[in-house]
Write an enzyme that holds these catalytic residues in place. Structure first.
Site, short mmCIF file in Angstrom:
data_model
loop_
_atom_site.label_atom_id
_atom_site.label_comp_id
_atom_site.label_asym_id
_atom_site.label_seq_id
_atom_site.Cartn_x
_atom_site.Cartn_y
_atom_site.Cartn_z
CB SER A 142 -6.68 -99.75 89.18
OG SER A 142 -7.78 -99.28 89.27
CE1 TYR A 155 -6.59 -101.98 84.36
CE2 TYR A 155 -8.57 -101.13 85.74
CZ TYR A 155 -7.12 -100.93 85.19
OH TYR A 155 -6.26 -100.10 85.36
N1 LIG Z 1 -5.16 -93.92 83.74
C1 LIG Z 1 -5.70 -94.32 84.83
O1 LIG Z 1 -6.86 -93.56 85.22
C2 LIG Z 1 -5.40 -95.52 85.70
C3 LIG Z 1 -5.90 -95.75 86.94
C4 LIG Z 1 -5.47 -96.67 87.64
C5 LIG Z 1 -4.60 -97.50 87.28
N2 LIG Z 1 -3.64 -97.36 85.99
C6 LIG Z 1 -2.95 -98.39 85.76
O2 LIG Z 1 -1.74 -97.71 85.47
C7 LIG Z 1 -0.80 -98.39 84.49
C8 LIG Z 1 -0.38 -97.13 83.26
O3 LIG Z 1 -1.92 -96.88 82.95
P1 LIG Z 1 -1.95 -95.78 81.73
O4 LIG Z 1 -2.96 -94.89 82.13
O5 LIG Z 1 -0.84 -95.00 81.85
O6 LIG Z 1 -1.84 -96.54 80.32
P2 LIG Z 1 -1.37 -96.09 78.98
O7 LIG Z 1 -1.44 -94.69 78.61
O8 LIG Z 1 -2.13 -96.66 78.06
O9 LIG Z 1 -0.07 -96.72 78.89
C9 LIG Z 1 0.25 -98.08 79.08
C10 LIG Z 1 1.64 -98.23 79.03
O10 LIG Z 1 2.16 -99.64 78.98
C11 LIG Z 1 2.69 -100.10 77.98
N3 LIG Z 1 2.09 -101.72 77.58
C12 LIG Z 1 0.94 -101.89 77.44
N4 LIG Z 1 0.90 -103.33 77.18
C13 LIG Z 1 2.05 -103.78 77.26
C14 LIG Z 1 2.60 -105.14 77.27
N5 LIG Z 1 1.80 -106.25 76.75
N6 LIG Z 1 3.88 -105.14 77.43
C15 LIG Z 1 4.75 -103.98 77.46
N7 LIG Z 1 4.33 -102.84 77.67
C16 LIG Z 1 2.95 -102.84 77.58
C17 LIG Z 1 2.27 -99.11 76.64
O11 LIG Z 1 2.98 -99.13 75.60
P3 LIG Z 1 2.99 -100.06 74.36
O12 LIG Z 1 1.47 -99.93 74.08
O13 LIG Z 1 3.72 -99.49 73.38
O14 LIG Z 1 3.06 -101.36 74.62
C18 LIG Z 1 2.45 -97.99 77.52
O15 LIG Z 1 3.75 -97.27 77.78
C19 LIG Z 1 -1.51 -99.48 84.20
O16 LIG Z 1 -1.12 -100.66 84.89
C20 LIG Z 1 -2.97 -99.16 84.49
O17 LIG Z 1 -3.91 -100.21 84.68
C21 LIG Z 1 -4.25 -96.37 85.31
#
Ligand SMILES: NC(=O)c1ccc[n+]([C@@H]2O[C@H](COP(=O)([O-])OP(=O)(O)OC[C@H]3O[C@@H](n4cnc5c(N)ncnc54)[C@H](OP(=O)(O)O)[C@@H]3O)[C@@H](O)[C@H]2O)c1
Length: 238
Positions: A142, A155
């Site tokens: 990120s 984070y």
């Molecule tokens: N959205 C942003 O702006 C952004 C920016 C930079 C980086 N990121 C990174 O991108 C990635 C995805 O983010 P997102 O925004 O798509 O988040 P999200 O919508 O909250 O989705 C997170 C996903 O990870 C799974 N997950 C969470 N904790 C887990 C665990 N302990 N074991 C297995 N699965 C787990 C969740 O499913 P369950 O809850 O069912 O487990 C879900 O499928 C993350 O690493 C985040 O840090 C996001």
């Protein structure tokens, strides 16, 4: 025909958000996909959607932060897919809170999920890629992994660690024809950013999960002699 057709991918956190968009983009290219997460009902729904693209799709329910669960379930999905070519280490969590106010167990859970989870999953997938002398690993950090900020210490620490893990891994496994891509996206609309109060749902001027998925595909489509080492995805609307 896409050079990616019939490849096999594992996407952690593939049930929702960025991971789901990537799974759909992969399925549209003819890639068979295994998605993982902790919530079976959401995984099932996404698998049903993926199957409409005519690919093999499967899921596994486990916590990436639990090594015993990772070992059992990664083996299971590789057996079901019949191999693995691509790993997207995407599962991650975040919380906002001051350094002193955030509970120790919340801080630890973020590190356990975002860093140890990536390490555990990669450790189980990597031998398969080395054996084939080919593969792709995409690790999701990120912009918080490039710069620290107030109220996001856990984070940010986790995402800095992801960059260190990922770049070190890249230098170890490049000789095995394994490309490791470290992504540092900025804010994208998802449950994560909406739940943290960073964005409102339906803000059409912000980055969308599909934009992130397109970036991953662009890296995968490069000739194998070329490797996207890392990329930052930013919005044109500051
Ligand atoms: N959205 C942003 O702006 C952004 C920016 C930079 C980086 N990121 C990174 O991108 C990635 C995805 O983010 P997102 O925004 O798509 O988040 P999200 O919508 O909250 O989705 C997170 C996903 O990870 C799974 N997950 C969470 N904790 C887990 C665990 N302990 N074991 C297995 N699965 C787990 C969740 O499913 P369950 O809850 O069912 O487990 C879900 O499928 C993350 O690493 C985040 O840090 C996001």
């Amino acid at each position: 025909m896409s050079t990616l057709k019939s490849k096999k991918a594992i996407i952690t956190g593939g049930s929702r958000g960025l991971g789901k968009a990537t799974a759909i983009a992969f399925a549209k290219e003819g890639i068979d996909v295994a998605i993982t997460g902790r919530t079976e009902s959401v995984l099932k729904e996404t698998v049903t959607e993926l199957e409409t693209y005519g690919v093999k799709a499967t899921y596994a329910v486990f916590d990436v932060g639990n090594y015993e669960e990772v070992k059992t379930n990664i083996k299971k999905v590789i057996d079901t897919l019949g191999g693995v070519d691509i790993l997207v280490n995407n599962a991650g969590i975040a919380a906002i809170g001051s350094f002193m106010d955030m509970e120790v167990d919340v801080w630890s859970k973020i590190i356990q999920t975002n860093v140890m989870g990536m390490y555990y999953v990669t450790k189980e997938v990597l031998p398969h890629l080395i054996e084939k002398n080919e593969g792709d690993i995409i690790n999701v950090s990120s912009t918080a992994g490039l710069n620290g900020n107030a109220n996001i210490s856990a984070y940010s620490a986790s995402k800095f660690a992801v960059i260190g893990l990922s770049e070190s891994l890249m230098k170890e496994v490049r000789k095995h024809n394994i490309r490791v891509n470290t992504l540092t996206p900025s804010t994208i609309e998802s449950d994560l950013t909406i739940d943290l109060g960073m964005l409102e749902k339906g803000s059409d001027h912000v980055l969308q999960p599909v934009d992130f998925a397109e970036l991953i595909l662009a890296g995968l489509k490069l000739p194998r002699r070329a490797m996207l080492k890392g990329a930052s995805l930013w919005s044109t609307n500051p």
